[in-house]
Write a protein that holds these residues in place. Structure first.
Motif, PDB file in Angstrom:
ATOM      1  N   ASP A 111       0.857  -1.187   0.000  1.00  0.00           N
ATOM      2  CA  ASP A 111       0.000   0.000   0.000  1.00  0.00           C
ATOM      3  C   ASP A 111       0.891   1.235   0.000  1.00  0.00           C
ATOM      4  N   PRO A 112       0.874   2.042  -1.074  1.00  0.00           N
ATOM      5  CA  PRO A 112       1.774   3.188  -1.130  1.00  0.00           C
ATOM      6  C   PRO A 112       1.546   4.223  -0.029  1.00  0.00           C
ATOM      7  N   MET A 113       0.325   4.316   0.489  1.00  0.00           N
ATOM      8  CA  MET A 113       0.118   5.247   1.593  1.00  0.00           C
ATOM      9  C   MET A 113       0.808   4.740   2.855  1.00  0.00           C
ATOM     10  N   ALA A 114       0.766   3.428   3.080  1.00  0.00           N
ATOM     11  CA  ALA A 114       1.435   2.854   4.248  1.00  0.00           C
ATOM     12  C   ALA A 114       2.944   3.055   4.164  1.00  0.00           C
ATOM     13  N   THR A 115       3.525   2.854   2.995  1.00  0.00           N
ATOM     14  CA  THR A 115       4.976   3.031   2.869  1.00  0.00           C
ATOM     15  C   THR A 115       5.364   4.507   2.918  1.00  0.00           C
ATOM     16  N   ALA A 116       4.500   5.379   2.383  1.00  0.00           N
ATOM     17  CA  ALA A 116       4.800   6.812   2.446  1.00  0.00           C
ATOM     18  C   ALA A 116       4.795   7.300   3.896  1.00  0.00           C
ATOM     19  N   LYS A 117       3.829   6.803   4.684  1.00  0.00           N
ATOM     20  CA  LYS A 117       3.792   7.175   6.103  1.00  0.00           C
ATOM     21  C   LYS A 117       5.007   6.606   6.843  1.00  0.00           C
ATOM     22  N   ALA A 118       5.427   5.402   6.466  1.00  0.00           N
ATOM     23  CA  ALA A 118       6.634   4.829   7.062  1.00  0.00           C
ATOM     24  C   ALA A 118       7.850   5.670   6.699  1.00  0.00           C
ATOM     25  N   LEU A 119       7.901   6.146   5.453  1.00  0.00           N
ATOM     26  CA  LEU A 119       9.003   7.012   5.040  1.00  0.00           C
ATOM     27  C   LEU A 119       9.013   8.287   5.875  1.00  0.00           C
ATOM     28  N   ALA A 120       7.844   8.861   6.125  1.00  0.00           N
ATOM     29  CA  ALA A 120       7.775  10.080   6.945  1.00  0.00           C
ATOM     30  C   ALA A 120       8.355   9.831   8.337  1.00  0.00           C
ATOM     31  N   LYS A 121       8.081   8.661   8.901  1.00  0.00           N
ATOM     32  CA  LYS A 121       8.633   8.328  10.217  1.00  0.00           C
ATOM     33  C   LYS A 121      10.150   8.176  10.152  1.00  0.00           C
ATOM     34  N   VAL A 122      10.643   7.517   9.101  1.00  0.00           N
ATOM     35  CA  VAL A 122      12.087   7.335   8.949  1.00  0.00           C
ATOM     36  C   VAL A 122      12.779   8.682   8.787  1.00  0.00           C
ATOM     37  N   VAL A 123      12.169   9.557   7.998  1.00  0.00           N
ATOM     38  CA  VAL A 123      12.731  10.909   7.800  1.00  0.00           C
ATOM     39  C   VAL A 123      12.824  11.646   9.135  1.00  0.00           C
ATOM     40  N   ALA A 124      11.767  11.565   9.943  1.00  0.00           N
ATOM     41  CA  ALA A 124      11.755  12.250  11.238  1.00  0.00           C
ATOM     42  C   ALA A 124      12.811  11.671  12.179  1.00  0.00           C
ATOM     43  N   ILE A 125      12.961  10.368  12.191  1.00  0.00           N
ATOM     44  CA  ILE A 125      13.968   9.715  13.044  1.00  0.00           C
ATOM     45  C   ILE A 125      15.369  10.146  12.631  1.00  0.00           C
ATOM     46  N   ARG A 126      15.619  10.178  11.348  1.00  0.00           N
ATOM     47  CA  ARG A 126      16.950  10.571  10.858  1.00  0.00           C
ATOM     48  C   ARG A 126      17.237  12.038  11.178  1.00  0.00           C
ATOM     49  N   ARG A 127      16.217  12.872  11.030  1.00  0.00           N
ATOM     50  CA  ARG A 127      16.427  14.290  11.337  1.00  0.00           C
ATOM     51  C   ARG A 127      16.758  14.478  12.824  1.00  0.00           C
ATOM     52  N   LYS A 128      16.034  13.783  13.676  1.00  0.00           N
ATOM     53  CA  LYS A 128      16.281  13.892  15.121  1.00  0.00           C
ATOM     54  C   LYS A 128      17.678  13.399  15.483  1.00  0.00           C
ATOM     55  N   ALA A 129      18.169  12.400  14.729  1.00  0.00           N
ATOM     56  CA  ALA A 129      19.502  11.849  14.996  1.00  0.00           C
ATOM     57  C   ALA A 129      20.615  12.656  14.336  1.00  0.00           C
ATOM     58  N   GLY A 130      20.258  13.660  13.555  1.00  0.00           N
ATOM     59  CA  GLY A 130      21.257  14.473  12.881  1.00  0.00           C
ATOM     60  C   GLY A 130      21.858  13.813  11.658  1.00  0.00           C
ATOM     61  N   ALA A 131      21.179  12.791  11.129  1.00  0.00           N
ATOM     62  CA  ALA A 131      21.676  12.079   9.953  1.00  0.00           C
ATOM     63  C   ALA A 131      21.398  12.879   8.678  1.00  0.00           C
ATOM     64  N   ASP A 132      22.174  12.585   7.637  1.00  0.00           N
ATOM     65  CA  ASP A 132      21.960  13.239   6.351  1.00  0.00           C
ATOM     66  C   ASP A 132      20.604  12.829   5.779  1.00  0.00           C
ATOM     67  N   PRO A 133      19.997  13.682   4.970  1.00  0.00           N
ATOM     68  CA  PRO A 133      18.725  13.299   4.332  1.00  0.00           C
ATOM     69  C   PRO A 133      18.915  12.096   3.418  1.00  0.00           C
ATOM     70  N   LEU A 134      17.871  11.301   3.276  1.00  0.00           N
ATOM     71  CA  LEU A 134      17.887  10.209   2.310  1.00  0.00           C
ATOM     72  C   LEU A 134      18.004  10.778   0.901  1.00  0.00           C
ATOM     73  N   THR A 135      18.699  10.050   0.031  1.00  0.00           N
ATOM     74  CA  THR A 135      18.882  10.490  -1.349  1.00  0.00           C
ATOM     75  C   THR A 135      18.182   9.527  -2.300  1.00  0.00           C
ATOM     76  N   PHE A 136      17.314  10.085  -3.148  1.00  0.00           N
ATOM     77  CA  PHE A 136      16.572   9.303  -4.131  1.00  0.00           C
ATOM     78  C   PHE A 136      17.024   9.695  -5.535  1.00  0.00           C
ATOM     79  N   GLY A 137      17.328   8.713  -6.355  1.00  0.00           N
ATOM     80  CA  GLY A 137      17.694   8.974  -7.737  1.00  0.00           C
ATOM     81  C   GLY A 137      16.475   8.963  -8.641  1.00  0.00           C
ATOM     82  N   MET A 138      16.455   9.875  -9.594  1.00  0.00           N
ATOM     83  CA  MET A 138      15.422   9.879 -10.645  1.00  0.00           C
ATOM     84  C   MET A 138      16.109  10.323 -11.929  1.00  0.00           C
ATOM     85  N   THR A 139      15.430  10.160 -13.050  1.00  0.00           N
ATOM     86  CA  THR A 139      16.144  10.241 -14.323  1.00  0.00           C
ATOM     87  C   THR A 139      16.254  11.633 -14.930  1.00  0.00           C
TER      88      THR A 139
END
Length: 387
Positions: A111-139
């Motif tokens: 379910d893309p909404m479920a994975t998008a919400k999971a991504l939002a949580k991962v982004v928030a966790i990484r930001r709180k930890a001071g980690a670099d943003p995730l990098t996505f490749g597109m063409t």
């Protein structure tokens, strides 16, 4: 016999109808001599088409629109009389990111909404930890891949310009970039998602058909002035592409079609990988987990070859949503005029009357209304509208 035509393409499975049209002799049967030129990047294909080094090209649908509007480059009106592919992209993530998403997911992993919400949580966790943003490749900035990634992320409140990094990579370079850790994920067309899975370095998270039920991906593109001068050649190219698409979709022809596409000078990967893409039966994880979808890539069936101007309008709306251009009634008309069902119908001797496009459907957001783009765009909380 006309003068030899030079047609550019990128090594992707959605170039199948073009490659088979030439290598199986469908273009020759139409009296055309064609040289296919393999390229690496979409900017090369666009530029060579625009200045006349290519007579036609396998081209990203949004690039044809952007070129006609003069966005990101010189203004060169483009006509697209044939859709080379509907759908065919996928989002692939590294094993590390996949594990992080699965740890945070609440719901069905398909379910893309479920994975998008999971991504939002991962982004928030990484930001709180001071980690670099995730990098996505597109063409390409003007690509379905860019808009599909953004649409998916933004549905759960992830801002693709603030919360992650989006970087441009040519399709054949995606896998090495994931392997080297330069990107955490990418969105690309077949066969490169499957190659990453086979190498054990990626998990296919979503087919684009999970996000958009029917998305125009690549088109056979010609310059409008060239089309006006050579209408018979355009019609012959369309007929050859239609015959090739019908051949590819025939189950009895699958082995031959994949052998043609797998040639080193064409796509240049294992025929079995290409066959997975054409049948929609893909291995999605290194452990062998497989998934099947009849909508993964449409080459000729379900009317996929006939251009739909509503698809062009949706792509233009994404350009507006993400700040690439302001909304303009004139620009909407220009964008829709790039997709030429009239040329497709004329080439096949058909009447276009009573042939509306398929309804446009996405996993989130309001129904798309080409008559009210302003209202459609205003409904989204995340965006970069240029007005």
């Amino acid at each position: 016999m006309t003068a030899p035509l030079r047609i550019g393409f990128i090594p992707l499975v959605d170039a199948a109808a073009l490659i088979v049209a030439v290598d199986k002799g469908f273009t020759a049967a139409e009296g055309l001599e064609v040289e296919l030129v393999r390229e690496v990047s979409w900017s090369n294909v666009r530029d060579k088409l625009n200045i006349g080094l290519f007579d036609a090209a396998h081209l990203l649908a949004p690039v044809a629109i952007a070129s006609s509007l003069g966005l990101g480059h010189i203004k060169v009106p483009i006509a697209a009389p044939f859709n080379l592919g509907i759908n065919g992209n996928a989002i692939t993530v590294s094993p590390v990111l996949y594990a992080a998403l699965m740890e945070q997911i609440d719901g069905d992993r398909f379910d893309p909404m479920a994975t998008a919400k999971a991504l939002a949580k991962v982004v928030a966790i990484r930001r709180k930890a001071g980690a670099d943003p995730l990098t996505f490749g597109m063409t390409f900035p003007f690509s379905t891949h860019n808009y599909q990634l953004r649409f998916w992320m933004a549905a759960a409140g992830v801002d693709p310009d603030e919360d992650v990094r989006l970087v441009v990579l040519p399709p054949p370079f995606m896998v090495d970039s994931l392997r080297s850790g330069h990107v955490d994920a990418f969105c690309v067309g077949a066969p490169w998602n499957s190659i990453a899975v086979d190498l054990g370095i990626g998990h296919i998270l979503h087919f684009v058909s999970d996000i958009l039920e029917r998305a125009a991906e690549k088109v056979l593109a010609v310059r409008q002035v060239w089309a006006d001068k050579h209408p018979d050649v355009v019609a012959a190219l369309v007929r050859a592409a239609v015959k090739a698409a019908e051949f590819i979709e025939g189950p009895a022809n699958l082995d031959e079609a994949t052998r043609i596409l797998a040639q080193p000078e064409r796509i240049g990967v294992d025929p079995e990988v290409i066959q997975r893409s054409l049948t929609g039966r893909l291995k999605i994880s290194p452990d062998g987990t497989a998934r099947e979808s009849g909508r993964y890539l449409l080459v000729g069936r379900e009317g996929a070859g006939r251009p739909d101007p509503v698809q062009a309008a949706w792509l233009y709306a994404q350009m507006v949503r993400w700040g690439q251009t302001p909304l303009s009634p004139e620009a909407v008309k220009t964008a829709m005029a790039v997709f030429r069902p009239d040329l497709y119908d004329a080439a096949l001797g058909r009447s276009g009357d009573g042939q509306p496009g398929a309804p446009f459907s996405a996993f989130a957001g309001p129904a798309f209304d080409v008559g009210d783009l302003a209202g459609y765009l205003a409904s989204f909380e995340v965006g970069r509208r240029a007005f």
